[in-house]
Design a protein around this motif. Structure first.
Motif, PDB file in Angstrom:
ATOM      1  N   ALA A 285      21.708 -42.844  42.583  1.00  0.00           N
ATOM      2  CA  ALA A 285      22.432 -43.789  43.256  1.00  0.00           C
ATOM      3  C   ALA A 285      21.313 -44.971  43.707  1.00  0.00           C
ATOM      4  O   ALA A 285      21.755 -46.277  43.953  1.00  0.00           O
ATOM      5  N   HIS A 286      20.191 -44.512  43.990  1.00  0.00           N
ATOM      6  CA  HIS A 286      19.202 -45.731  44.034  1.00  0.00           C
ATOM      7  C   HIS A 286      18.951 -46.512  42.948  1.00  0.00           C
ATOM      8  O   HIS A 286      19.075 -47.690  43.103  1.00  0.00           O
ATOM      9  N   LEU A 287      18.886 -45.952  41.682  1.00  0.00           N
ATOM     10  CA  LEU A 287      18.622 -46.673  40.513  1.00  0.00           C
ATOM     11  C   LEU A 287      19.850 -47.627  40.318  1.00  0.00           C
ATOM     12  O   LEU A 287      19.772 -48.809  39.834  1.00  0.00           O
ATOM     13  N   ILE A 327      12.439 -52.341  38.762  1.00  0.00           N
ATOM     14  CA  ILE A 327      12.929 -51.375  39.989  1.00  0.00           C
ATOM     15  C   ILE A 327      11.730 -50.511  40.155  1.00  0.00           C
ATOM     16  O   ILE A 327      11.165 -49.807  39.183  1.00  0.00           O
ATOM     17  N   ARG A 328      11.639 -50.090  41.424  1.00  0.00           N
ATOM     18  CA  ARG A 328      10.724 -49.209  41.845  1.00  0.00           C
ATOM     19  C   ARG A 328      11.635 -47.881  42.317  1.00  0.00           C
ATOM     20  O   ARG A 328      12.396 -47.984  43.105  1.00  0.00           O
ATOM     21  N   PRO A 329      11.058 -46.824  41.882  1.00  0.00           N
ATOM     22  CA  PRO A 329      11.653 -45.372  42.331  1.00  0.00           C
ATOM     23  C   PRO A 329      11.808 -45.105  43.784  1.00  0.00           C
ATOM     24  O   PRO A 329      12.548 -44.386  44.417  1.00  0.00           O
ATOM     25  N   ASP A 330      10.673 -45.915  44.099  1.00  0.00           N
ATOM     26  CA  ASP A 330      10.445 -45.420  45.992  1.00  0.00           C
ATOM     27  C   ASP A 330      10.541 -46.685  46.903  1.00  0.00           C
ATOM     28  O   ASP A 330       9.971 -46.575  48.008  1.00  0.00           O
ATOM     29  N   ALA A 331      11.256 -47.864  46.310  1.00  0.00           N
ATOM     30  CA  ALA A 331      11.256 -48.943  47.282  1.00  0.00           C
ATOM     31  C   ALA A 331      12.650 -49.625  46.972  1.00  0.00           C
ATOM     32  O   ALA A 331      13.283 -49.394  46.009  1.00  0.00           O
ATOM     33  N   VAL A 332      12.929 -50.287  48.151  1.00  0.00           N
ATOM     34  CA  VAL A 332      14.390 -51.001  47.869  1.00  0.00           C
ATOM     35  C   VAL A 332      14.038 -52.480  47.692  1.00  0.00           C
ATOM     36  O   VAL A 332      13.434 -53.088  48.483  1.00  0.00           O
ATOM     37  N   LEU A 333      14.667 -53.037  46.881  1.00  0.00           N
ATOM     38  CA  LEU A 333      14.704 -54.402  46.559  1.00  0.00           C
ATOM     39  C   LEU A 333      15.343 -55.210  47.560  1.00  0.00           C
ATOM     40  O   LEU A 333      16.327 -54.910  48.065  1.00  0.00           O
ATOM     41  N   PRO A 334      14.812 -56.530  48.189  1.00  0.00           N
ATOM     42  CA  PRO A 334      15.638 -57.161  48.808  1.00  0.00           C
ATOM     43  C   PRO A 334      16.897 -57.733  48.270  1.00  0.00           C
ATOM     44  O   PRO A 334      17.029 -57.947  46.952  1.00  0.00           O
ATOM     45  N   ASP A 335      17.899 -57.997  48.966  1.00  0.00           N
ATOM     46  CA  ASP A 335      19.213 -58.420  48.401  1.00  0.00           C
ATOM     47  C   ASP A 335      19.061 -59.830  47.945  1.00  0.00           C
ATOM     48  O   ASP A 335      18.475 -60.685  48.923  1.00  0.00           O
ATOM     49  N   PRO A 336      19.544 -60.417  46.533  1.00  0.00           N
ATOM     50  CA  PRO A 336      19.443 -61.762  46.280  1.00  0.00           C
ATOM     51  C   PRO A 336      20.410 -62.416  47.355  1.00  0.00           C
ATOM     52  O   PRO A 336      21.423 -61.948  47.711  1.00  0.00           O
ATOM     53  N   ALA A 337      20.238 -63.776  47.334  1.00  0.00           N
ATOM     54  CA  ALA A 337      21.094 -64.676  48.037  1.00  0.00           C
ATOM     55  C   ALA A 337      22.381 -64.623  47.316  1.00  0.00           C
ATOM     56  O   ALA A 337      22.426 -64.851  46.255  1.00  0.00           O
ATOM     57  N   ALA A 338      23.625 -64.610  48.180  1.00  0.00           N
ATOM     58  CA  ALA A 338      24.974 -64.652  47.390  1.00  0.00           C
ATOM     59  C   ALA A 338      25.078 -66.018  47.266  1.00  0.00           C
ATOM     60  O   ALA A 338      25.449 -66.958  48.295  1.00  0.00           O
ATOM     61  N   LEU A 339      25.309 -66.497  46.035  1.00  0.00           N
ATOM     62  CA  LEU A 339      25.592 -67.827  45.811  1.00  0.00           C
ATOM     63  C   LEU A 339      27.195 -68.153  45.870  1.00  0.00           C
ATOM     64  O   LEU A 339      27.344 -69.213  46.009  1.00  0.00           O
ATOM     65  N   THR A 340      27.790 -67.121  45.524  1.00  0.00           N
ATOM     66  CA  THR A 340      29.290 -67.456  45.389  1.00  0.00           C
ATOM     67  C   THR A 340      30.114 -65.970  45.869  1.00  0.00           C
ATOM     68  O   THR A 340      29.290 -64.930  45.779  1.00  0.00           O
ATOM     69  N   GLU A 341      31.207 -66.012  45.838  1.00  0.00           N
ATOM     70  CA  GLU A 341      32.399 -65.067  46.094  1.00  0.00           C
ATOM     71  C   GLU A 341      31.974 -63.838  47.165  1.00  0.00           C
ATOM     72  O   GLU A 341      30.863 -63.388  47.280  1.00  0.00           O
ATOM     73  N   ALA A 342      33.141 -63.822  47.863  1.00  0.00           N
ATOM     74  CA  ALA A 342      33.012 -62.726  48.968  1.00  0.00           C
ATOM     75  C   ALA A 342      33.554 -61.564  48.135  1.00  0.00           C
ATOM     76  O   ALA A 342      34.578 -61.536  47.167  1.00  0.00           O
ATOM     77  N   ILE A 343      33.034 -60.373  48.272  1.00  0.00           N
ATOM     78  CA  ILE A 343      33.423 -59.196  47.663  1.00  0.00           C
ATOM     79  C   ILE A 343      34.862 -58.730  48.431  1.00  0.00           C
ATOM     80  O   ILE A 343      34.884 -58.321  49.406  1.00  0.00           O
ATOM     81  N   HIS A 344      35.687 -58.634  47.361  1.00  0.00           N
ATOM     82  CA  HIS A 344      37.202 -58.184  47.913  1.00  0.00           C
ATOM     83  C   HIS A 344      37.658 -57.068  46.429  1.00  0.00           C
ATOM     84  O   HIS A 344      37.231 -57.322  45.553  1.00  0.00           O
TER      85      HIS A 344
END
Length: 524
Positions: A285-287, A327-344
């Motif tokens: 799930a993390h990867l 990708i690091r197996p022991d750390a979470v990347l920051p979310d990239p800025a959402a340039l477009t589209e709301a998720i639906h």
């Protein structure tokens, strides 16, 4: 083989033809068309149109469609882009001057010209056998007689009802409220639209009284759409794109859909030994979450109208290797800025394979629940809001502009093995779809699941700064992901819904339909 003491679904097997989709009436309609001598394209169109009556919050003739298919006896995948364009007077600067930083989801500005009807008319003529009048007859009958509202449809209808405004409330809130399960929903005005389409073809929709009805609804909201914009609607052929994963080829529709993002995500995940992991464990799930953040960022930067997109950056395996290294197996990347589209999540998908092994993968949507919430007064045509997929960032490839197609989330897909098409499939769910495609593929390739088990399996999705885990994940996985730094939440509604048909070497068809929806796979 599944444990028959635990509730679940078995795959559906047949030899002559099969349909998998999100509503039983649409699946039955498709099978009826096949048994009457129609081919897979005929069946897919007939089933898709009736889905607009069965699931009007998800799709309808005011929306867009993308289609992949193989001609009988061929493994060459063809594609048609049935998405509409922004009006000729669309002006991003005018919206910025109003102080807007995004295209309003519920405004006329978000309504691009509906493209699905043009696509269906084109494909019925070029690829079908029975003719448009025969394909629309089941939907006309359903719209007049009414269809019982299914349980999942009723839940979504109630949740999205507040998006409806003006004439849309009269057409889609019978008695002033969302219908309950088992209630008959009728759409006699849409039946009249379909009758005119059946007898007069595409011009009945894009010119004359029906187009004028849509134009009036848009003009009342400040829309700049013209009769020329509607009359000029045109579906365009496209060249499919593909990428490899564990010896299989993932075939997707090219931009302005986000199929390239699904290929990129799959190729990032191919850099890791997922098969060695617990399919419901925290490591996988993390990867997947980290890989999607990177693929989503690339999608938002490069995908747009076909004339402005750069899909090659996303499908290049070297790009996947470079991103996987972040990708690091022991750390979470920051979310990239959402340039477009709301998720639906609001889309329908249908796949059909016929006795000649013509395969069709068709996805059809009005984007958000009930689209823009705007419907034409006389005919009740709900207008989609795909223009909300544009960005107002100046100079961006996906910037709102005249005659452009916006970034689309809907993507049909196929798998090919050794040059042979083995499975048309799709996983609905707005921005979830690339993750859904990659996870479905991984479930099959890495964990040996059959298509039904691959659809049944719990889902995870990195979305808007949180990691959504469906309830099927064990608590130990949730705790481990939280310890890594993920903000884990249980989504309010299930993540997407999928359909698939495996074409076995033996000639047997194996259908799978997502239990998250009301539909089924049917064959004969």
């Amino acid at each position: 083989m599944r444990d028959f003491q635990i509730p679940g679904r078995s795959p559906v097997f047949a030899t002559r033809g099969m349909c998998a989709t999100s509503h039983p009436l649409a699946a039955l309609t498709a099978i009826d068309i096949l048994r009457r001598g129609g081919n897979a394209m005929d069946a897919a169109i007939a089933g898709a149109v009736i889905l607009g009556i069965c699931e009007p919050h998800m799709t309808g003739i005011g929306g867009d469609a993308f289609v992949l298919w193989t001609p009988p006896g061929s493994d060459k995948v063809q594609a048609l882009n049935g998405s509409g364009r922004a009006p000729g007077a669309a002006d991003a600067q005018a919206l910025r001057d109003r102080g807007l930083d995004a295209v309003p989801e519920d405004g006329a500005e978000a309504v691009t010209i509906p493209g699905a009807v043009e696509a269906f008319c084109h494909l019925a003529e070029s690829e079908g056998r029975l003719g448009l009048d025969a394909l629309l007859a089941p939907a006309i009958d359903a719209a007049e007689r009414g269809v019982p509202v299914a349980p999942r449809v009723a839940m979504d209808w109630a949740g999205d009802a507040d998006r409806l405004s003006g004439a849309a409330r009269e057409h889609y809130l019978p008695g002033g409220r969302a219908p309950s399960p088992g209630t008959l929903f009728r759409a006699p005005a849409q039946a009249e639209v379909l009758r005119r389409l059946a007898s007069q073809g595409r011009r009945a929709f894009y010119e004359g009284e029906i187009a004028e009805d849509m134009l009036a609804a848009l003009a009342a909201r400040g829309g700049v759409h013209t009769a020329e914009d509607f009359a000029g609607a045109e579906a365009t052929p496209a060249a499919p794109i593909a990428g490899s994963y564990r010896g299989r080829e993932l075939v997707e529709h090219p931009p302005n859909g986000q199929g390239a993002a699904a290929i990129l995500l799959a190729q990032i995940l191919a850099q890791f030994d997922l098969a060695a992991l617990d399919p419901l464990g925290p490591e996988r799930a993390h990867l997947e979450a980290e890989a999607w953040k990177l693929a989503e960022d690339a999608r938002n930067r490069f995908l747009a109208d076909p004339a402005h997109a750069d899909a090659a950056k996303l499908t290049d395996p070297a790009t996947a290797r470079r991103l996987a290294a972040l990708i690091r197996p022991d750390a979470v990347l920051p979310d990239p800025a959402a340039l477009t589209e709301a998720i639906h999540r609001d889309t329908v998908y249908i796949t059909v394979v016929d006795r000649d092994r013509m395969a069709v993968s068709l996805i059809y949507s009005i984007y958000h629940g009930f689209g823009s919430g705007i419907a034409s007064e006389k005919f009740g045509i709900l207008l989609h809001n795909r223009g909300a997929g544009f960005t107002l960032e100046q100079g961006h490839p996906n910037e709102y502009g005249p005659g452009k197609r916006p970034l689309h989330t809907i993507i049909p897909a196929m798998l090919r093995e050794g040059g042979r098409v083995t499975m048309p499939f799709g996983v609905m769910g707005g921005g979830y779809q690339p993750t859904g495609h990659a996870r479905f593929l991984s479930n099959i390739a890495d964990f040996g699941m059959d298509p039904q088990a691959a659809l049944d399996a719990p889902r995870a999705f990195a979305d808007g700064g949180v990691l959504k885990l469906e309830r099927g994940y064990p608590d130990s996985t949730r705790r481990a992901l939280e310890a890594l730094g993920h903000q884990v939440v249980t989504p309010e509604r299930p993540l997407g819904g999928g359909q698939a048909i495996m074409i076995r070497d033996s000639g047997v068809l194996e259908g799978a339909s997502d239990p998250r929806k009301d539909g089924c796979a049917l064959g004969y």
